[in-house]
Scaffold this motif. Structure first.
Motif, short mmCIF file in Angstrom:
data_model
loop_
_atom_site.label_atom_id
_atom_site.label_comp_id
_atom_site.label_asym_id
_atom_site.label_seq_id
_atom_site.Cartn_x
_atom_site.Cartn_y
_atom_site.Cartn_z
N GLY A 1 0.80 -1.21 0.00
CA GLY A 1 0.00 0.00 0.00
C GLY A 1 0.83 1.26 0.00
O GLY A 1 0.53 2.22 -0.72
N PHE A 2 1.91 1.26 0.78
CA PHE A 2 2.75 2.45 0.88
C PHE A 2 3.76 2.52 -0.28
O PHE A 2 4.11 3.61 -0.72
CB PHE A 2 3.47 2.49 2.22
N ILE B 1 4.08 8.44 7.46
CA ILE B 1 3.37 7.58 8.39
C ILE B 1 2.96 8.36 9.64
O ILE B 1 1.89 8.13 10.21
CB ILE B 1 4.23 6.35 8.77
N THR B 2 3.81 9.32 10.05
CA THR B 2 3.52 10.10 11.26
C THR B 2 2.32 11.02 11.09
O THR B 2 1.81 11.56 12.08
CB THR B 2 4.75 10.94 11.65
N GLU B 3 1.87 11.21 9.84
CA GLU B 3 0.73 12.09 9.59
C GLU B 3 -0.54 11.33 9.21
O GLU B 3 -1.58 11.95 8.95
CB GLU B 3 1.08 13.09 8.47
N ILE B 4 -0.45 10.02 9.18
CA ILE B 4 -1.59 9.21 8.75
C ILE B 4 -2.80 9.45 9.66
O ILE B 4 -3.94 9.56 9.20
CB ILE B 4 -1.23 7.71 8.76
N TYR B 5 -2.55 9.56 10.96
CA TYR B 5 -3.66 9.69 11.90
C TYR B 5 -4.44 10.99 11.73
O TYR B 5 -5.55 11.14 12.24
CB TYR B 5 -3.16 9.58 13.34
N THR B 6 -3.87 11.95 10.99
CA THR B 6 -4.55 13.22 10.78
C THR B 6 -5.51 13.18 9.59
O THR B 6 -6.29 14.12 9.38
CB THR B 6 -3.52 14.35 10.52
N GLN B 7 -5.47 12.12 8.80
CA GLN B 7 -6.34 12.01 7.63
C GLN B 7 -7.79 11.77 8.03
O GLN B 7 -8.07 11.10 9.03
CB GLN B 7 -5.86 10.87 6.72
N GLN B 8 -8.73 12.30 7.26
CA GLN B 8 -10.14 12.17 7.58
C GLN B 8 -10.59 10.70 7.61
O GLN B 8 -11.49 10.34 8.36
CB GLN B 8 -11.00 12.93 6.55
N LEU C 1 -9.30 2.52 11.02
CA LEU C 1 -9.10 1.87 12.31
C LEU C 1 -10.16 0.79 12.55
O LEU C 1 -9.86 -0.34 12.94
CB LEU C 1 -9.14 2.91 13.43
N ILE C 2 -11.42 1.15 12.27
CA ILE C 2 -12.52 0.19 12.44
C ILE C 2 -12.38 -0.96 11.45
O ILE C 2 -12.54 -2.14 11.80
CB ILE C 2 -13.87 0.89 12.26
N LEU C 3 -12.07 -0.63 10.20
CA LEU C 3 -11.93 -1.66 9.17
C LEU C 3 -10.77 -2.61 9.48
O LEU C 3 -10.87 -3.81 9.24
CB LEU C 3 -11.71 -1.01 7.80
N GLY C 4 -9.68 -2.05 10.01
CA GLY C 4 -8.55 -2.90 10.36
C GLY C 4 -8.91 -3.95 11.39
O GLY C 4 -8.53 -5.13 11.28
N ALA C 5 -9.68 -3.54 12.41
CA ALA C 5 -10.13 -4.49 13.44
C ALA C 5 -11.07 -5.53 12.84
O ALA C 5 -11.00 -6.73 13.16
CB ALA C 5 -10.83 -3.73 14.57
N LEU C 6 -11.95 -5.09 11.94
CA LEU C 6 -12.88 -6.02 11.29
C LEU C 6 -12.13 -6.99 10.38
O LEU C 6 -12.46 -8.19 10.31
CB LEU C 6 -13.92 -5.25 10.48
N PHE C 7 -11.13 -6.50 9.69
CA PHE C 7 -10.39 -7.33 8.75
C PHE C 7 -9.74 -8.53 9.44
O PHE C 7 -9.86 -9.66 8.97
CB PHE C 7 -9.30 -6.50 8.05
N ILE C 8 -9.04 -8.28 10.54
CA ILE C 8 -8.35 -9.38 11.21
C ILE C 8 -9.36 -10.37 11.77
O ILE C 8 -9.14 -11.59 11.78
CB ILE C 8 -7.42 -8.86 12.33
N SER C 9 -10.51 -9.88 12.22
CA SER C 9 -11.54 -10.76 12.78
C SER C 9 -12.21 -11.59 11.69
O SER C 9 -12.33 -12.82 11.81
CB SER C 9 -12.61 -9.93 13.51
N ILE D 1 -2.75 4.11 -0.27
CA ILE D 1 -2.24 4.38 1.08
C ILE D 1 -3.34 4.18 2.13
O ILE D 1 -3.07 3.77 3.27
CB ILE D 1 -1.64 5.79 1.16
N PHE D 2 -4.59 4.44 1.76
CA PHE D 2 -5.72 4.14 2.65
C PHE D 2 -5.81 2.64 2.88
O PHE D 2 -5.95 2.18 4.02
CB PHE D 2 -7.02 4.66 2.03
N SER D 3 -5.72 1.87 1.80
CA SER D 3 -5.76 0.41 1.91
C SER D 3 -4.58 -0.10 2.74
O SER D 3 -4.74 -0.97 3.61
CB SER D 3 -5.74 -0.23 0.52
N GLY D 4 -3.41 0.44 2.46
CA GLY D 4 -2.23 0.03 3.22
C GLY D 4 -2.37 0.32 4.70
O GLY D 4 -1.95 -0.47 5.54
N THR D 5 -2.99 1.46 5.02
CA THR D 5 -3.18 1.83 6.42
C THR D 5 -4.10 0.85 7.15
O THR D 5 -3.80 0.41 8.27
CB THR D 5 -3.76 3.25 6.53
N LEU D 6 -5.23 0.50 6.54
CA LEU D 6 -6.13 -0.41 7.23
C LEU D 6 -5.51 -1.80 7.37
O LEU D 6 -5.74 -2.50 8.35
CB LEU D 6 -7.50 -0.45 6.55
N PHE D 7 -4.67 -2.19 6.39
CA PHE D 7 -3.94 -3.45 6.52
C PHE D 7 -2.92 -3.36 7.66
O PHE D 7 -2.72 -4.32 8.40
CB PHE D 7 -3.23 -3.80 5.22
#
Length: 286
Positions: free
Chosen positions: A43-44, A53-60, A66-74, A177-183
Motif C-alpha cells: 500500500g505504501f 506515516i507520522t501524519e496518517i492519523y490526521t487524515q479524515q 481503524l474500524i476496518l482494520g479491526a474487522l479485517f483481522i476478525s 495508502i488508505f488500503s495500506g493503512t487499514l492493513f
C-alpha cells in the motif's frame, strides 16, 4: 469493468488459498499477520501520493481505517475457519451473499432504488446462506453454522464501510495508502492477539506460515484496490455493483470447489447454491 472482473477473480482466489491453509496445516493467525504486513507494505510502496506515516492519523479516513482494520483481522480469521470446516463454495456464499447489507445501507444512505424485486432477491439470499451452510450429517461441531453466519454479517459490515469511507473521505490518489493503512492496523491487532496467545503457549513462528502469509498478502491487497476502483464508477449504484461482484465470486468459487477440490454437496447445499445465484441476479435486475 476490468476492475470488477479482476476483483471477482482475485477474491475467488483468496478462498482457494484458505483451503490450502487447511491442507498444509498452516497456522491461520500467523499467516494472516504476515499477509497484512505484506499488504501494508504494498500500500505504501505503490501509493500515488506519499503521506508520512507520522501524519496518517490526521487524515479524515483514519478512524474508518481503524474500524476496518479491526474487522479485517476478525473476519479473515472467520473466513479461514469457514473454508476449512465448510468448504470453498460455502465460504464464498456466506461471505458474498452479505451483499444484502451494503444494498440495505445503499438505499438508506444514498437513496438508491428499492423495488419489490430487490426485496424478494434479498429474502432469497438469506435463505440461500442457511441452505448452503447447513450440513445433513449429525455433528458435534457447533461452529459449523456459526462461522458462515459470522462471515455473512462481518463481510456485509466491511463492504458497507468501504463504500461509505471511499465515497466521503478518500481522495482518488490515496486509495493505495488508505488500503495500506487499514492493513497495517489489522497487522497491529493481529500482533496483539498473537502476543496474548504466545504468553499462554509459546510456539515457533514457522517458515511455512511466513510463505503462506506472503502468498495471501499480494492478492489480498489487490482485491481491495480493485474493489474500491470499481466503486468509483459513477455509472452503477453501489448495490448493483456489489451484487454483480458478489455473484461472480460465488459462481467462480463454486466451480473451483467442485472441480479442484471435488467438494460434495447435499441436496440442501445445492439448492442453496442455486438460490444464491437466483437471489443475487434478481437484486441486480431490480
Amino acid at each position: 469493468m476490468i476492475y470488477l472482473i479482476l476483483s471477482i477473480l482475485i477474491s475467488s482466489g483468496l478462498f482457494v488459498i484458505f483451503k490450502y491453509f487447511g491442507i498444509f496445516k498452516v497456522d491461520v493467525l500467523k499467516a494472516i499477520i504476515v499477509n497484512y504486513l505484506v499488504a501494508f507494505s504494498l500500500g505504501f510502496l505503490l501509493a500515488e501520493r506519499k503521506i508520512p506515516i507520522t501524519e496518517i492519523y490526521t487524515q479524515q479516513w483514519f478512524p474508518g481505517a481503524l474500524i476496518l482494520g479491526a474487522l479485517f483481522i476478525s473476519i479473515f480469521f472467520v473466513m479461514a475457519m469457514t473454508a476449512q470446516k465448510n468448504g470453498v463454495s460455502v465460504t464464498s456464499i456466506a461471505g458474498k451473499m452479505s451483499v444484502v447489507v451494503p444494498v440495505f445501507f445503499g438505499v438508506i444512505l444514498y437513496n438508491e432504488s428499492v423495488t419489490f424485486l430487490k426485496v424478494i432477491g434479498i429474502i432469497i439470499a438469506l435463505v440461500a446462506v442457511y441452505l448452503s451452510s447447513v450440513k445433513d450429517e449429525k455433528s458435534n461441531n457447533k461452529g459449523t453454522l456459526l462461522y458462515p453466519v459470522l462471515l455473512f454479517l462481518g463481510s456485509g459490515a466491511i463492504d458497507t464501510l468501504i463504500k461509505y469511507i471511499q465515497s466521503t473521505h478518500v481522495d482518488d490518489r490515496d486509495i493505495s495508502i488508505f488500503s495500506g493503512t487499514l492493513f497495517g492496523i489489522a497487522f497491529v491487532f493481529g500482533i496483539i492477539i498473537l502476543a496474548i496467545k504466545t504468553i499462554k503457549k509459546r510456539t515457533p513462528f514457522g517458515f511455512k506460515n511466513i510463505i503462506a502469509g506472503i502468498v495471501l498478502g499480494v492478492p489480498n491487497y489487490f482485491s481491495i484496490i480493485f474493489l474500491i476502483k470499481a466503486l468509483q464508477n459513477k455509472n452503477f449504484e453501489s448495490s448493483t455493483l456489489f451484487t454483480v461482484n458478489n455473484v461472480g465470486i460465488v459462481i467462480v468459487s463454486t466451480l473451483i470447489g467442485l472441480l479442484l477440490f471435488k467438494e460434495k454437496f447435499s441436496v440442501k447445499n445445492r439448492i442453496g447454491v442455486v438460490l444464491a445465484v437466483l437471489g443475487i441476479v434478481i437484486v441486480a435486475m431490480a
